[in-house]
Structure formats: structure tokens, C-alpha cells
Enzyme design. Structure first.
Site, PDB file in Angstrom:
ATOM      1  N   HIS A 183       0.898  -1.244   0.027  1.00 48.11           N
ATOM      2  CA  HIS A 183      -0.045   0.091  -0.019  1.00 48.11           C
ATOM      3  C   HIS A 183       0.975   1.230  -0.023  1.00 48.11           C
ATOM      4  O   HIS A 183       2.002   1.171   0.386  1.00 48.11           O
ATOM      5  CB  HIS A 183      -0.608   0.042   1.054  1.00 48.11           C
ATOM      6  CG  HIS A 183      -0.268   0.206   2.483  1.00 48.11           C
ATOM      7  ND1 HIS A 183       0.178  -1.099   3.191  1.00 48.11           N
ATOM      8  CD2 HIS A 183      -0.057   1.178   3.254  1.00 48.11           C
ATOM      9  CE1 HIS A 183       0.934  -0.554   4.211  1.00 48.11           C
ATOM     10  NE2 HIS A 183       0.574   0.667   4.372  1.00 48.11           N
TER      11      HIS A 183
ATOM     12  N   HIS B  93       7.141  11.280  -6.495  1.00 48.35           N
ATOM     13  CA  HIS B  93       5.647  11.095  -7.015  1.00 48.35           C
ATOM     14  C   HIS B  93       5.213   9.807  -6.974  1.00 48.35           C
ATOM     15  O   HIS B  93       6.253   8.818  -6.892  1.00 48.35           O
ATOM     16  CB  HIS B  93       5.699  11.704  -8.312  1.00 48.35           C
ATOM     17  CG  HIS B  93       6.511  10.867  -9.307  1.00 48.35           C
ATOM     18  ND1 HIS B  93       7.642  10.950  -9.675  1.00 48.35           N
ATOM     19  CD2 HIS B  93       5.952  10.078 -10.341  1.00 48.35           C
ATOM     20  CE1 HIS B  93       8.225   9.996 -10.619  1.00 48.35           C
ATOM     21  NE2 HIS B  93       7.010   9.428 -10.966  1.00 48.35           N
TER      22      HIS B  93
ATOM     23  N   GLU C 299       1.273  10.967 -11.156  1.00 44.74           N
ATOM     24  CA  GLU C 299       1.547  10.729 -12.544  1.00 44.74           C
ATOM     25  C   GLU C 299       0.863   9.873 -13.334  1.00 44.74           C
ATOM     26  O   GLU C 299       0.452   8.653 -12.598  1.00 44.74           O
ATOM     27  CB  GLU C 299       3.023  10.521 -12.925  1.00 44.74           C
ATOM     28  CG  GLU C 299       3.541  10.107 -14.254  1.00 44.74           C
ATOM     29  CD  GLU C 299       4.952   9.568 -14.628  1.00 44.74           C
ATOM     30  OE1 GLU C 299       5.194   9.550 -15.616  1.00 44.74           O
ATOM     31  OE2 GLU C 299       5.618   9.469 -13.486  1.00 44.74           O
TER      32      GLU C 299
END
Length: 131
Positions: free
Chosen positions: A9, A69, A117
Site C-alpha cells: 500500500h 511522485h 503521474e
């Protein structure tokens, strides 16, 4: 050596659980698995994403060490629709859409300026194109 089987996770700190929940549902199609008082567990394309509300937290400076990111795979055929959705929802796009690293990519930010992204390529395609 540990035999890691994959990512279990991802947990993201947010300043407002409700606005983040709306963003992740509307933009990423996240499905709510559980909602607590200060956290929410989402399923995003099979990825377990946890948002934790951190009241009075300060945003991380982009020049600090840490996660840069999170990238989610989208299909080549769905990519133009994903970019269109970002624009329709007035999400701030920070890079792209461009072709880079063996696929199409667009980077954008969530309500707390965490960078997300969408990428259409694979690791193998990226390594062929990486110089």
C-alpha cells in the site's frame, strides 16, 4: 534478502480528508474501502491507497528528500481521456502531456501538492528508451 512480492500500500498525508477523498475519487476513480475519523482507505486500480489527515501539517518542500511522485498506469487508448479529465476538473498539470521514457506521461498535483503521474509505458519500454 527478503522476497518482496510487490507494493502492499501507499500512504499519503493530506490536510483535508474530504477534499482529498473527492479528488482521488473524481480523478483516479478510487473506490472507498474504509473511512475512519482521520483516514480513508481507497482502491485505485488494485493499489491500496491510504490517506491520513494531518491537521496543521506543512507541505514538504519539493527539494527535500522523500518520495518524488506516485505514478499510475493508464492505457494508451485511455490516456487522452485522462488528460481531458484533468483539464476539465482544472487540475494543475505540472508536466506534459508528453511522450517520454517509452510512453505517454502527464504529471499533476493533488490538493496538497503531492505529485501524481499517469504513464502508459512499462518498465521494459522505459529501460529501452532511458539514456
Amino acid at each position: 534478502m527478503v522476497n518482496v512480492q510487490g507494493i502492499n500500500h501507499i500512504t499519503i498525508r493530506v490536510s483535508n480528508i474530504e477534499s482529498s477523498k473527492t479528488f482521488y475519487r473524481n480523478i483516479l476513480g478510487a473506490k472507498i474501502v474504509h473511512k475512519g475519523n482521520t483516514d480513508i482507505y481507497l482502491d485505485v486500480g488494485g493499489v491500496w491507497l491510504c490517506l491520513i489527515e494531518m491537521v496543521n501539517a506543512k507541505p514538504i518542500d519539493k527539494n527535500q528528500i522523500g518520495v518524488d511522485h506516485v505514478a499510475f498506469t493508464v492505457s494508451e487508448e485511455h490516456f487522452p481521456k485522462a488528460v481531458q479529465l484533468l483539464r476539465e476538473q482544472k487540475v494543475e498539470i505540472t508536466r506534459g502531456p508528453i511522450q517520454r521514457g517509452g510512453g505517454n506521461t502527464v504529471s499533476f498535483i493533488d490538493p496538497d501538492r503531492n505529485v501524481i503521474e499517469f504513464f502508459t509505458g512499462s518498465l521494459q519500454e522505459r529501460m529501452k528508451n532511458w539514456k
